[in-house]
Design a protein around this motif. Structure first.
Motif, PDB file in Angstrom:
ATOM      1  N   PHE A  39     -13.024   3.230  -4.675  1.00  0.00           N
ATOM      2  CA  PHE A  39     -11.665   3.773  -4.673  1.00  0.00           C
ATOM      3  C   PHE A  39     -11.049   3.436  -3.315  1.00  0.00           C
ATOM      4  O   PHE A  39     -11.570   3.841  -2.279  1.00  0.00           O
ATOM      5  CB  PHE A  39     -11.763   5.289  -4.887  1.00  0.00           C
ATOM      6  N   SER A  41      -7.266   3.504  -1.526  1.00  0.00           N
ATOM      7  CA  SER A  41      -5.854   3.850  -1.645  1.00  0.00           C
ATOM      8  C   SER A  41      -5.098   3.184  -0.486  1.00  0.00           C
ATOM      9  O   SER A  41      -5.588   3.163   0.641  1.00  0.00           O
ATOM     10  CB  SER A  41      -5.737   5.377  -1.576  1.00  0.00           C
ATOM     11  N   PHE A  42      -3.911   2.648  -0.776  1.00  0.00           N
ATOM     12  CA  PHE A  42      -3.165   2.000   0.312  1.00  0.00           C
ATOM     13  C   PHE A  42      -1.663   2.000   0.031  1.00  0.00           C
ATOM     14  O   PHE A  42      -1.236   2.021  -1.122  1.00  0.00           O
ATOM     15  CB  PHE A  42      -3.664   0.572   0.562  1.00  0.00           C
ATOM     16  N   LYS A  98       2.740   3.346  -3.171  1.00  0.00           N
ATOM     17  CA  LYS A  98       1.320   3.686  -3.101  1.00  0.00           C
ATOM     18  C   LYS A  98       0.542   3.021  -4.244  1.00  0.00           C
ATOM     19  O   LYS A  98       1.014   3.023  -5.399  1.00  0.00           O
ATOM     20  CB  LYS A  98       1.163   5.205  -3.194  1.00  0.00           C
ATOM     21  N   TYR A  99      -0.629   2.492  -3.893  1.00  0.00           N
ATOM     22  CA  TYR A  99      -1.475   1.814  -4.879  1.00  0.00           C
ATOM     23  C   TYR A  99      -2.923   2.265  -4.715  1.00  0.00           C
ATOM     24  O   TYR A  99      -3.313   2.771  -3.655  1.00  0.00           O
ATOM     25  CB  TYR A  99      -1.390   0.290  -4.690  1.00  0.00           C
ATOM     26  N   VAL A 100      -3.701   2.025  -5.770  1.00  0.00           N
ATOM     27  CA  VAL A 100      -5.126   2.291  -5.676  1.00  0.00           C
ATOM     28  C   VAL A 100      -5.887   1.111  -6.279  1.00  0.00           C
ATOM     29  O   VAL A 100      -5.460   0.538  -7.285  1.00  0.00           O
ATOM     30  CB  VAL A 100      -5.496   3.629  -6.354  1.00  0.00           C
ATOM     31  N   HIS A 102      -9.750  -0.187  -7.604  1.00  0.00           N
ATOM     32  CA  HIS A 102     -11.083   0.218  -8.052  1.00  0.00           C
ATOM     33  C   HIS A 102     -11.936  -1.027  -8.253  1.00  0.00           C
ATOM     34  O   HIS A 102     -11.449  -2.017  -8.814  1.00  0.00           O
ATOM     35  CB  HIS A 102     -11.035   0.953  -9.401  1.00  0.00           C
ATOM     36  N   ILE A 119      -6.057  -3.232  -9.430  1.00  0.00           N
ATOM     37  CA  ILE A 119      -5.134  -2.500  -8.550  1.00  0.00           C
ATOM     38  C   ILE A 119      -4.044  -1.923  -9.438  1.00  0.00           C
ATOM     39  O   ILE A 119      -3.421  -2.651 -10.229  1.00  0.00           O
ATOM     40  CB  ILE A 119      -4.518  -3.410  -7.463  1.00  0.00           C
ATOM     41  N   ASP A 121      -0.557   0.862  -9.788  1.00  0.00           N
ATOM     42  CA  ASP A 121       0.489   1.585  -9.061  1.00  0.00           C
ATOM     43  C   ASP A 121       0.411   3.077  -9.413  1.00  0.00           C
ATOM     44  O   ASP A 121      -0.441   3.505 -10.201  1.00  0.00           O
ATOM     45  CB  ASP A 121       1.879   0.981  -9.328  1.00  0.00           C
ATOM     46  N   GLU A 122       1.320   3.852  -8.829  1.00  0.00           N
ATOM     47  CA  GLU A 122       1.263   5.320  -9.017  1.00  0.00           C
ATOM     48  C   GLU A 122       1.511   5.747 -10.454  1.00  0.00           C
ATOM     49  O   GLU A 122       1.102   6.821 -10.872  1.00  0.00           O
ATOM     50  CB  GLU A 122       2.294   6.002  -8.103  1.00  0.00           C
TER      51      GLU A 122
END
Ligand SMILES: CCCCCCCCCCCCCC(=O)SCCNC(=O)CCNC(=O)[C@H](O)C(C)(C)COP(=O)(O)OP(=O)(O)OC[C@H]1O[C@@H](n2cnc3c(N)ncnc32)[C@H](O)[C@@H]1OP(=O)(O)O
Length: 138
Positions: A39, A41-42, A98-100, A102, A119, A121-122
């Motif tokens: 995980f 987050s950025f 904001k993105y995450v 995995h 990747i 998005d929110e």
């Protein structure tokens, strides 16, 4: 979700720290032990962009690469290098949002570890998909 913070590699371009690598993105990498994925987050800023406001694909590939590398490292102390990396850019990644990311370890065959990553998005839209074959160094 049960997130464990991974140590990162101090000099790494993606997960390093500013003392050891002033150019590092300095991202924190977590491991979700229930879901078995990494995980990250950025929130990208302007300095991450190629076209104005649009994050450079090469940088996203580096994040995807790290997300997958650490999905192996979470259960294996051996050293693996990226042998083959594939990536699909489905939706643009914009600075200031904001993105995450995995990363998933799919399977191992001999010296090869097959991984995948995403990747989002929110809103949960998939922006980038990746896959890689990592090779265990002898
Ligand atoms: C990742 C865990 C670390 C976590 C810490 C995080 C650190 C920070 C995160 C950093 C993350 C960033 C990470 C980075 O950016 S790592 C930096 C980018 N990657 C590299 O620089 C790798 C350069 N290449 C090599 O060193 C060698 O070519 C390697 C070591 C890969 C193989 O040369 P070697 O002479 O040793 O092996 P071999 O040729 O006998 O092949 C052995 C087996 O592998 C299979 N094969 C080989 N190549 C490929 C390929 N391209 N696709 C598919 N399969 C391939 C091959 O068929 C054979 O399979 P089998 O026939 O046995 O079944």
């Amino acid at each position: 979700m049960s997130l464990v913070k991974l140590q990162g590699t101090p000099s790494c371009f993606v997960c390093g720290n500013e003392n050891d690598n002033p150019r590092s993105l300095g991202l924190n990498i977590f491991w979700d032990n229930e879901s078995r994925y990494t995980f990250i987050s950025f929130i990208p800023d302007e300095s991450w962009c190629g076209y104005e406001g649009m994050v450079h694909g090469g940088l996203l590939a580096a994040i995807i690469d790290d997300a997958m590398a650490w999905s192996i490292k979470a259960s294996d102390d051996d050293i693996y290098v990226t042998g083959k990396l594939t990536i699909s850019f489905r939706k643009e990644v914009r600075c200031g949002k904001k993105y995450v990311a995995h990363g998933f370890l799919e399977r191992k065959e001999g010296r090869r570890a097959y991984t995948s990553a995403v990747i989002k998005d929110e809103e949960g839209n998939t922006c980038v998909e990746g896959g890689a074959i990592f090779i265990r160094v002898k």
